[in-house]
Design an enzyme around this catalytic site. Structure first.
Site, PDB file in Angstrom:
ATOM      1  N   GLU A 123      35.462 -37.984  15.096  1.00  0.00           N
ATOM      2  CA  GLU A 123      34.941 -36.761  15.721  1.00  0.00           C
ATOM      3  C   GLU A 123      35.874 -36.325  16.858  1.00  0.00           C
ATOM      4  O   GLU A 123      35.945 -35.151  17.200  1.00  0.00           O
ATOM      5  CB  GLU A 123      33.512 -36.995  16.248  1.00  0.00           C
ATOM      6  CG  GLU A 123      32.753 -35.705  16.514  1.00  0.00           C
ATOM      7  CD  GLU A 123      31.261 -35.891  16.737  1.00  0.00           C
ATOM      8  OE1 GLU A 123      30.455 -35.536  15.860  1.00  0.00           O
ATOM      9  OE2 GLU A 123      30.893 -36.414  17.815  1.00  0.00           O
ATOM     10  N   LYS A 128      21.407 -35.374  24.079  1.00  0.00           N
ATOM     11  CA  LYS A 128      22.054 -34.677  25.196  1.00  0.00           C
ATOM     12  C   LYS A 128      21.595 -33.215  25.235  1.00  0.00           C
ATOM     13  O   LYS A 128      21.223 -32.701  26.274  1.00  0.00           O
ATOM     14  CB  LYS A 128      23.576 -34.765  25.022  1.00  0.00           C
ATOM     15  CG  LYS A 128      24.361 -34.106  26.093  1.00  0.00           C
ATOM     16  CD  LYS A 128      25.837 -34.352  25.895  1.00  0.00           C
ATOM     17  CE  LYS A 128      26.654 -33.403  26.747  1.00  0.00           C
ATOM     18  NZ  LYS A 128      28.085 -33.554  26.502  1.00  0.00           N
ATOM     19  N   HIS A 183      35.886 -59.845  -0.355  1.00  0.00           N
ATOM     20  CA  HIS A 183      35.481 -59.886  -1.760  1.00  0.00           C
ATOM     21  C   HIS A 183      35.167 -58.486  -2.277  1.00  0.00           C
ATOM     22  O   HIS A 183      34.471 -58.332  -3.281  1.00  0.00           O
ATOM     23  CB  HIS A 183      34.275 -60.816  -1.917  1.00  0.00           C
ATOM     24  CG  HIS A 183      34.566 -62.191  -1.387  1.00  0.00           C
ATOM     25  ND1 HIS A 183      35.148 -63.170  -2.152  1.00  0.00           N
ATOM     26  CD2 HIS A 183      34.415 -62.709  -0.146  1.00  0.00           C
ATOM     27  CE1 HIS A 183      35.318 -64.255  -1.406  1.00  0.00           C
ATOM     28  NE2 HIS A 183      34.890 -63.997  -0.181  1.00  0.00           N
ATOM     29  N   GLU A 243      17.720 -33.093  13.664  1.00  0.00           N
ATOM     30  CA  GLU A 243      17.261 -34.397  13.151  1.00  0.00           C
ATOM     31  C   GLU A 243      16.382 -35.095  14.193  1.00  0.00           C
ATOM     32  O   GLU A 243      15.293 -35.575  13.902  1.00  0.00           O
ATOM     33  CB  GLU A 243      18.442 -35.312  12.813  1.00  0.00           C
ATOM     34  CG  GLU A 243      19.264 -34.883  11.617  1.00  0.00           C
ATOM     35  CD  GLU A 243      20.450 -34.007  12.019  1.00  0.00           C
ATOM     36  OE1 GLU A 243      20.375 -33.323  13.064  1.00  0.00           O
ATOM     37  OE2 GLU A 243      21.446 -34.008  11.273  1.00  0.00           O
ATOM     38  N   LYS A 301      25.609 -27.475  10.128  1.00  0.00           N
ATOM     39  CA  LYS A 301      24.286 -27.350  10.757  1.00  0.00           C
ATOM     40  C   LYS A 301      23.741 -25.929  10.565  1.00  0.00           C
ATOM     41  O   LYS A 301      22.587 -25.736  10.204  1.00  0.00           O
ATOM     42  CB  LYS A 301      24.394 -27.605  12.272  1.00  0.00           C
ATOM     43  CG  LYS A 301      24.707 -29.018  12.681  1.00  0.00           C
ATOM     44  CD  LYS A 301      24.643 -29.093  14.213  1.00  0.00           C
ATOM     45  CE  LYS A 301      25.295 -30.348  14.751  1.00  0.00           C
ATOM     46  NZ  LYS A 301      25.392 -30.371  16.205  1.00  0.00           N
ATOM     47  N   GLY A 356      28.875 -36.917  23.872  1.00  0.00           N
ATOM     48  CA  GLY A 356      27.877 -37.707  23.144  1.00  0.00           C
ATOM     49  C   GLY A 356      28.423 -39.052  22.675  1.00  0.00           C
ATOM     50  O   GLY A 356      27.807 -40.101  22.866  1.00  0.00           O
ATOM     51  N   ARG A 357      29.609 -39.034  22.079  1.00  0.00           N
ATOM     52  CA  ARG A 357      30.153 -40.284  21.526  1.00  0.00           C
ATOM     53  C   ARG A 357      30.672 -41.231  22.593  1.00  0.00           C
ATOM     54  O   ARG A 357      31.130 -42.323  22.287  1.00  0.00           O
ATOM     55  CB  ARG A 357      31.227 -39.964  20.477  1.00  0.00           C
ATOM     56  CG  ARG A 357      32.327 -39.037  20.941  1.00  0.00           C
ATOM     57  CD  ARG A 357      33.118 -38.506  19.751  1.00  0.00           C
ATOM     58  NE  ARG A 357      34.098 -37.498  20.110  1.00  0.00           N
ATOM     59  CZ  ARG A 357      33.859 -36.193  20.217  1.00  0.00           C
ATOM     60  NH1 ARG A 357      32.638 -35.729  20.051  1.00  0.00           N
ATOM     61  NH2 ARG A 357      34.825 -35.346  20.511  1.00  0.00           N
TER      62      ARG A 357
HETATM   63  O1  F6P Z   1      26.684 -33.357  15.396  1.00  0.00           O
HETATM   64  C1  F6P Z   1      27.524 -33.904  16.321  1.00  0.00           C
HETATM   65  C2  F6P Z   1      26.900 -34.171  17.640  1.00  0.00           C
HETATM   66  O2  F6P Z   1      27.007 -33.037  18.432  1.00  0.00           O
HETATM   67  C3  F6P Z   1      27.539 -35.376  18.294  1.00  0.00           C
HETATM   68  O3  F6P Z   1      28.704 -35.110  18.934  1.00  0.00           O
HETATM   69  C4  F6P Z   1      26.441 -35.851  19.162  1.00  0.00           C
HETATM   70  O4  F6P Z   1      26.666 -37.152  19.585  1.00  0.00           O
HETATM   71  C5  F6P Z   1      25.266 -35.702  18.236  1.00  0.00           C
HETATM   72  O5  F6P Z   1      25.529 -34.504  17.552  1.00  0.00           O
HETATM   73  C6  F6P Z   1      23.904 -35.689  18.859  1.00  0.00           C
HETATM   74  O6  F6P Z   1      23.764 -34.665  19.804  1.00  0.00           O
HETATM   75  P1  F6P Z   1      22.598 -34.699  20.854  1.00  0.00           P
HETATM   76  O7  F6P Z   1      22.755 -35.903  21.708  1.00  0.00           O
HETATM   77  O8  F6P Z   1      22.750 -33.431  21.626  1.00  0.00           O
HETATM   78  O9  F6P Z   1      21.285 -34.749  20.107  1.00  0.00           O
END
Ligand code: F6P
Length: 527
Positions: free
Chosen positions: A334, A186, A365, A192, A494, A248-249
């Site tokens: 979150e 987003k 189990h 990452e 972060k 995002g979620r």
């Molecule tokens: O670190 C949390 C977060 O901001 C989430 O809420 C989000 O889904 C994810 O990182 C990834 O963010 P982006 O879609 O901006 O890469």
């Protein structure tokens, strides 16, 4: 939350009612077209439910639901609306949504028909989604859950973590000429995702005969930050926009779902959206007493705030639903892992519990010992489909169902000492041994659970299930008076990673806290 006077049933009364009250199950279950929600194995009676329902009324839940659906900026700390429901609405309240879906369906159709190929003219057979958190968990969960619907000849991979070994393994297993890379972010600023995407772009360009112009045949992006995606080298035509009003979620319903549509086909993806629309209509238009997400939320409130239980387990009886737990961990934790309320004050009550779980029967189990005989109880959501996708192995599905039902029954009813003694006697055990063993083999019972029974794990039923959980989380957030749609708590780590990295890469003496300094020193020693 204003009612201090809510009590659940005692263990004994609960067990008695469950065994003897013939109306209990029908009074405390809700059936919709897509699932049966049985909440009769909870520590409740009609009075408890009435009081819990009053909590929802007093929190002005009805008004908040309307505020969300109508696009009020209820995410006040980010000054944003919360409109993921608009993405799946039959009549889209926002015009741009249709245009993005049309573009997405057109693209997916061309990949499936073979009209859209890789740079060398080969068919696209492999989809690699690069994204993390909300740009990963929902999509991978849905694709895995809908494995029986995955189109033949489509292979999918999800790359989320920055683990170099995992990226390297994936790259070794794919053919660059047949692979489509989706950079889902987003913000297009997540370290990452950008690190993985940059490594992959480099890997792609390293192949003989590949040049920069070929990127447009293999890389697409889903983002709210078009400029950054273009600056990364994505062709503007290949960018599928999303909007700041999609958290995002909650974004699997947006173009972030393109990896789902590519994997299971457009029609199945539409069914997935359709299931969520049904859950939206149910949530918006059903009285609270018959409203699945509202009742789910209130039961959670009962245990969190009136029993002080800090965890909630989710146990799907389906390997294909394995990732549901991770997905719900993000969606719930979150959203509701907050201790500052909407008025900027420390919350007066406990908020979101730890969400955890695993797939049954495997986890029977593992952690079920704790559920049955641990010192405190953990409420459980059992999720199971009646029909499998493998009719030739239907007897296994029956065994799965039997296990699921057995576990909720064992948790609720337990096994008293007298029964244990009688059984041991009947098995011929001598008196003294029976006496010492009976206590260990006794189950107190009285442990609550919900059962969500799906006719089958179809795209539509999955959509309904996921959206139901979203609305449960929303409802709890409203009752706790917190903003479920921001996530400031993930920022500090972060920022600190950014300050630690230069020390790791350079020779400066670490100058952090003593523990971090030691760890950095050891990392140097071991390097
Ligand atoms: O670190 C949390 C977060 O901001 C989430 O809420 C989000 O889904 C994810 O990182 C990834 O963010 P982006 O879609 O901006 O890469």
């Amino acid at each position: 939350m204003d009612n201090k006077d809510i009590k659940g049933l005692t263990r004994k009364d609960f067990i008695k009612s469950l065994k003897e009250d013939k109306n209990r199950a029908s009074n405390f279950s809700i059936e919709s077209e897509n699932l049966l929600f049985d909440y009769s194995k909870n520590l409740i009676d009609a009075e408890t439910m009435q009081k819990l329902l009053a909590v929802a009324e007093n929190a002005d839940l009805k008004e908040w639901i309307e505020r969300m659906f109508s696009g009020d900026k209820i995410n006040h700390t980010e000054d944003r609306a919360v409109l993921h429901t608009a993405l799946r609405a039959t009549d889209k309240p926002i015009n741009e949504i249709d245009a993005v879906f049309e573009k997405m369906y057109d693209f997916v159709g061309k990949v499936h028909s073979g009209e859209k190929t890789g740079y060398s003219g080969k068919r696209i057979t492999t989809i690699v989604n690069i994204g993390i958190g909300g740009s990963h968990l929902g999509a991978e969960m849905a694709v895995k859950a809908l494995t029986p619907y995955i189109l033949p000849d489509i292979i999918y991979h999800f790359i989320a973590n920055i683990d170099p070994d995992s990226l390297s393994e994936t790259l070794q297993s794919i053919n660059h000429e047949e692979t489509l890379f989706i950079i889902a972010s987003k913000s297009f600023g997540t370290i990452e995702t950008l690190t993985n995407a940059t490594s992959i772009k480099k890997w792609f360009l390293n192949h003989n005969g590949v040049s920069a112009k070929d990127i447009s045949s293999h890389f697409i992006a889903v983002s709210n930050n078009v400029e950054k995606a273009v600056a990364f080298g994505i062709d503007a035509e290949n960018i599928f926009p999303m909007w700041d009003w999609v958290g995002g979620r909650y974004s699997v319903w947006s173009a972030v779902g393109i990896s789902v549509a590519l994997s299971i086909g457009i029609e199945n993806f539409k069914q997935f959206l359709n299931g969520a629309t049904k859950a939206d209509n149910h949530f918006r238009n059903t009285p609270f007493s018959e409203n699945i997400p509202v009742v789910m939320a209130l039961l959670g409130i009962l245990y969190r705030n009136y029993y002080n239980i800090g965890s909630h387990a989710v146990v799907p009886y389906s390997d294909n639903l394995e990732l549901l737990v991770n997905y719900l961990q993000q969606t719930d934790m979150e959203s509701n892992g907050k201790s500052i309320d909407r008025d900027g004050k420390t919350t007066a009550v406990q908020t979101g519990p730890v969400i955890w779980g695993g797939v049954g029967t495997s986890c029977q189990h593992a952690f079920f010992q704790h559920l049955h005989q641990g010192t405190e109880f953990t409420p459980v959501d059992f999720i199971v489909a009646v029909g499998s996708h493998s009719p030739e192995l239907e007897h296994q599905q029956k065994l799965l169902l039997a296990n699921c039902l057995a576990q909720s029954m064992a948790l609720a009813i337990g096994k008293d000492r007298e029964t244990v003694i009688a059984e041991l006697k009947a098995a011929g055990m001598d008196e003294s041994k029976i006496e010492s063993l009976a206590t260990y083999k006794t189950f107190k019972g009285g442990r609550p659970s919900n059962t969500l029974l799906l006719p089958k794990l179809t795209p539509e039923n999955l959509g309904f299930l996921i959206a139901t959980y979203e609305h449960k989380i929303f409802t709890q957030g409203i009752i706790w008076n917190i903003n479920s749609f921001d996530q400031w708590g993930v920022e500090l780590g972060k920022e600190l990673a950014d300050t630690i990295l230069p020390t790791l890469e350079g020779n400066d003496n670490p100058n952090f806290d003593t523990s971090t300094n030691l760890l950095l020193q050891k990392i140097r020693d071991y390097s």
